[in-house]
Design a protein around this motif. Structure first.
Motif, PDB file in Angstrom:
ATOM      1  N   VAL A 100       0.808  -1.219   0.000  1.00  0.00           N
ATOM      2  CA  VAL A 100       0.000   0.000   0.000  1.00  0.00           C
ATOM      3  C   VAL A 100       0.840   1.266   0.000  1.00  0.00           C
ATOM      4  O   VAL A 100       0.336   2.352  -0.331  1.00  0.00           O
ATOM      5  CB  VAL A 100      -0.983   0.025   1.194  1.00  0.00           C
ATOM      6  N   ASP A 101       2.119   1.154   0.366  1.00  0.00           N
ATOM      7  CA  ASP A 101       2.967   2.344   0.434  1.00  0.00           C
ATOM      8  C   ASP A 101       4.405   1.887   0.666  1.00  0.00           C
ATOM      9  O   ASP A 101       4.678   0.688   0.795  1.00  0.00           O
ATOM     10  CB  ASP A 101       2.505   3.245   1.579  1.00  0.00           C
ATOM     11  N   TYR A 102       5.300   2.856   0.740  1.00  0.00           N
ATOM     12  CA  TYR A 102       6.692   2.598   1.091  1.00  0.00           C
ATOM     13  C   TYR A 102       7.114   3.542   2.193  1.00  0.00           C
ATOM     14  O   TYR A 102       6.683   4.699   2.224  1.00  0.00           O
ATOM     15  CB  TYR A 102       7.626   2.812  -0.114  1.00  0.00           C
ATOM     16  N   VAL A 103       7.938   3.048   3.094  1.00  0.00           N
ATOM     17  CA  VAL A 103       8.602   3.899   4.066  1.00  0.00           C
ATOM     18  C   VAL A 103       9.976   4.192   3.484  1.00  0.00           C
ATOM     19  O   VAL A 103      10.717   3.269   3.144  1.00  0.00           O
ATOM     20  CB  VAL A 103       8.721   3.204   5.435  1.00  0.00           C
ATOM     21  N   VAL A 104      10.293   5.472   3.339  1.00  0.00           N
ATOM     22  CA  VAL A 104      11.574   5.869   2.758  1.00  0.00           C
ATOM     23  C   VAL A 104      12.521   6.215   3.900  1.00  0.00           C
ATOM     24  O   VAL A 104      12.166   6.933   4.831  1.00  0.00           O
ATOM     25  CB  VAL A 104      11.403   7.083   1.823  1.00  0.00           C
ATOM     26  N   TYR A 105      13.710   5.659   3.854  1.00  0.00           N
ATOM     27  CA  TYR A 105      14.726   5.965   4.855  1.00  0.00           C
ATOM     28  C   TYR A 105      16.024   6.306   4.141  1.00  0.00           C
ATOM     29  O   TYR A 105      16.204   5.997   2.956  1.00  0.00           O
ATOM     30  CB  TYR A 105      14.903   4.815   5.845  1.00  0.00           C
ATOM     31  N   THR A 106      16.929   6.961   4.824  1.00  0.00           N
ATOM     32  CA  THR A 106      18.204   7.353   4.226  1.00  0.00           C
ATOM     33  C   THR A 106      19.354   6.743   5.021  1.00  0.00           C
ATOM     34  O   THR A 106      19.820   7.325   5.998  1.00  0.00           O
ATOM     35  CB  THR A 106      18.338   8.889   4.181  1.00  0.00           C
ATOM     36  N   SER A 152      23.965   9.485   3.247  1.00  0.00           N
ATOM     37  CA  SER A 152      23.576  10.828   2.803  1.00  0.00           C
ATOM     38  C   SER A 152      23.314  10.893   1.296  1.00  0.00           C
ATOM     39  O   SER A 152      22.674  11.814   0.826  1.00  0.00           O
ATOM     40  CB  SER A 152      24.660  11.827   3.181  1.00  0.00           C
ATOM     41  N   TYR A 153      23.780   9.927   0.533  1.00  0.00           N
ATOM     42  CA  TYR A 153      23.612   9.963  -0.920  1.00  0.00           C
ATOM     43  C   TYR A 153      22.678   8.873  -1.446  1.00  0.00           C
ATOM     44  O   TYR A 153      22.529   8.698  -2.645  1.00  0.00           O
ATOM     45  CB  TYR A 153      24.969   9.839  -1.612  1.00  0.00           C
ATOM     46  N   ASN A 154      22.041   8.142  -0.563  1.00  0.00           N
ATOM     47  CA  ASN A 154      21.244   7.002  -0.987  1.00  0.00           C
ATOM     48  C   ASN A 154      19.920   6.967  -0.233  1.00  0.00           C
ATOM     49  O   ASN A 154      19.845   7.396   0.906  1.00  0.00           O
ATOM     50  CB  ASN A 154      22.021   5.713  -0.723  1.00  0.00           C
ATOM     51  N   LYS A 155      18.885   6.442  -0.873  1.00  0.00           N
ATOM     52  CA  LYS A 155      17.596   6.238  -0.216  1.00  0.00           C
ATOM     53  C   LYS A 155      17.308   4.752  -0.149  1.00  0.00           C
ATOM     54  O   LYS A 155      17.725   3.984  -1.001  1.00  0.00           O
ATOM     55  CB  LYS A 155      16.465   6.905  -1.007  1.00  0.00           C
ATOM     56  N   GLY A 156      16.575   4.359   0.875  1.00  0.00           N
ATOM     57  CA  GLY A 156      16.124   2.990   0.996  1.00  0.00           C
ATOM     58  C   GLY A 156      14.609   2.963   1.061  1.00  0.00           C
ATOM     59  O   GLY A 156      13.968   3.923   1.494  1.00  0.00           O
ATOM     60  N   TYR A 157      14.026   1.858   0.610  1.00  0.00           N
ATOM     61  CA  TYR A 157      12.574   1.722   0.557  1.00  0.00           C
ATOM     62  C   TYR A 157      12.164   0.421   1.235  1.00  0.00           C
ATOM     63  O   TYR A 157      12.662  -0.645   0.900  1.00  0.00           O
ATOM     64  CB  TYR A 157      12.094   1.714  -0.894  1.00  0.00           C
ATOM     65  N   THR A 158      11.253   0.533   2.184  1.00  0.00           N
ATOM     66  CA  THR A 158      10.705  -0.630   2.858  1.00  0.00           C
ATOM     67  C   THR A 158       9.198  -0.660   2.610  1.00  0.00           C
ATOM     68  O   THR A 158       8.512   0.320   2.892  1.00  0.00           O
ATOM     69  CB  THR A 158      10.984  -0.570   4.373  1.00  0.00           C
ATOM     70  N   PRO A 159       8.682  -1.770   2.070  1.00  0.00           N
ATOM     71  CA  PRO A 159       7.254  -1.803   1.736  1.00  0.00           C
ATOM     72  C   PRO A 159       6.352  -1.839   2.965  1.00  0.00           C
ATOM     73  O   PRO A 159       6.675  -2.455   3.974  1.00  0.00           O
ATOM     74  CB  PRO A 159       7.103  -3.074   0.908  1.00  0.00           C
ATOM     75  N   PHE A 175       1.466  -3.405   8.178  1.00  0.00           N
ATOM     76  CA  PHE A 175       2.779  -3.498   8.803  1.00  0.00           C
ATOM     77  C   PHE A 175       3.846  -3.069   7.809  1.00  0.00           C
ATOM     78  O   PHE A 175       3.630  -3.044   6.606  1.00  0.00           O
ATOM     79  CB  PHE A 175       3.059  -4.924   9.301  1.00  0.00           C
ATOM     80  N   VAL A 176       5.006  -2.731   8.339  1.00  0.00           N
ATOM     81  CA  VAL A 176       6.171  -2.393   7.529  1.00  0.00           C
ATOM     82  C   VAL A 176       7.086  -3.598   7.545  1.00  0.00           C
ATOM     83  O   VAL A 176       7.404  -4.133   8.612  1.00  0.00           O
ATOM     84  CB  VAL A 176       6.891  -1.149   8.080  1.00  0.00           C
ATOM     85  N   ALA A 177       7.502  -4.057   6.374  1.00  0.00           N
ATOM     86  CA  ALA A 177       8.375  -5.224   6.274  1.00  0.00           C
ATOM     87  C   ALA A 177       9.681  -4.970   7.030  1.00  0.00           C
ATOM     88  O   ALA A 177      10.101  -3.824   7.209  1.00  0.00           O
ATOM     89  CB  ALA A 177       8.665  -5.540   4.813  1.00  0.00           C
ATOM     90  N   SER A 178      10.319  -6.046   7.467  1.00  0.00           N
ATOM     91  CA  SER A 178      11.551  -5.912   8.253  1.00  0.00           C
ATOM     92  C   SER A 178      12.769  -5.600   7.391  1.00  0.00           C
ATOM     93  O   SER A 178      13.793  -5.166   7.909  1.00  0.00           O
ATOM     94  CB  SER A 178      11.802  -7.188   9.057  1.00  0.00           C
ATOM     95  N   THR A 179      12.679  -5.848   6.100  1.00  0.00           N
ATOM     96  CA  THR A 179      13.813  -5.565   5.213  1.00  0.00           C
ATOM     97  C   THR A 179      13.374  -4.670   4.069  1.00  0.00           C
ATOM     98  O   THR A 179      12.241  -4.705   3.626  1.00  0.00           O
ATOM     99  CB  THR A 179      14.401  -6.859   4.619  1.00  0.00           C
ATOM    100  N   GLY A 180      14.308  -3.873   3.616  1.00  0.00           N
ATOM    101  CA  GLY A 180      14.066  -2.994   2.481  1.00  0.00           C
ATOM    102  C   GLY A 180      15.248  -3.046   1.537  1.00  0.00           C
ATOM    103  O   GLY A 180      16.164  -3.852   1.700  1.00  0.00           O
TER     104      GLY A 180
END
Length: 107
Positions: free
Chosen positions: A11-17, A20-27, A41-46
């Motif tokens: 349904v969405d993504y949680v964006v984390y950094t 400083s030059y990269n983004k991560g996405y966890t579903p 829930f937010v998955a444990s791995t992204g």
């Protein structure tokens, strides 16, 4: 703990950094448990890419006792940790066996 399997919807993504030059996405996943409870829930791995599209159906596992404890049902989530720890332990186990055999005179 008894785990059940089911399907959920991204349904969405949680964006984390992580850097400083990269983004991560966890579903973020939504599903309905066997007892009819709606769970998000937010998955444990992204990862650094969005592996799923919003609306994709994914396989998941959740606790029969507490459906809020859920995660994606994937090889990585199930086996990456145990495989890593096993590979980390092998050299130490080998060195320990070598020392034991050397001490008792078999080598």
């Amino acid at each position: 703990m008894h785990w059940k399997r089911g399907n959920g919807t991204v349904v969405d993504y949680v964006v984390y950094t992580p850097t400083s030059y990269n983004k991560g996405y966890t579903p973020k996943i939504q599903f309905t448990s066997d007892d009819g409870k709606e769970v998000i829930f937010v998955a444990s791995t992204g990862s650094n890419i969005q592996r799923y599209r919003i609306g994709d159906i994914v396989k998941l596992r959740y606790s029969a006792d507490n459906p809020d404890k859920a995660d994606l049902d994937s090889f990585t989530n199930l086996w990456l940790g145990p495989i890593f720890l096993t590979l980390l332990a092998l050299p130490f186990s080998g060195a320990g066996l070598f020392l034991i055999f050397k001490l008792i005179g078999l080598i």
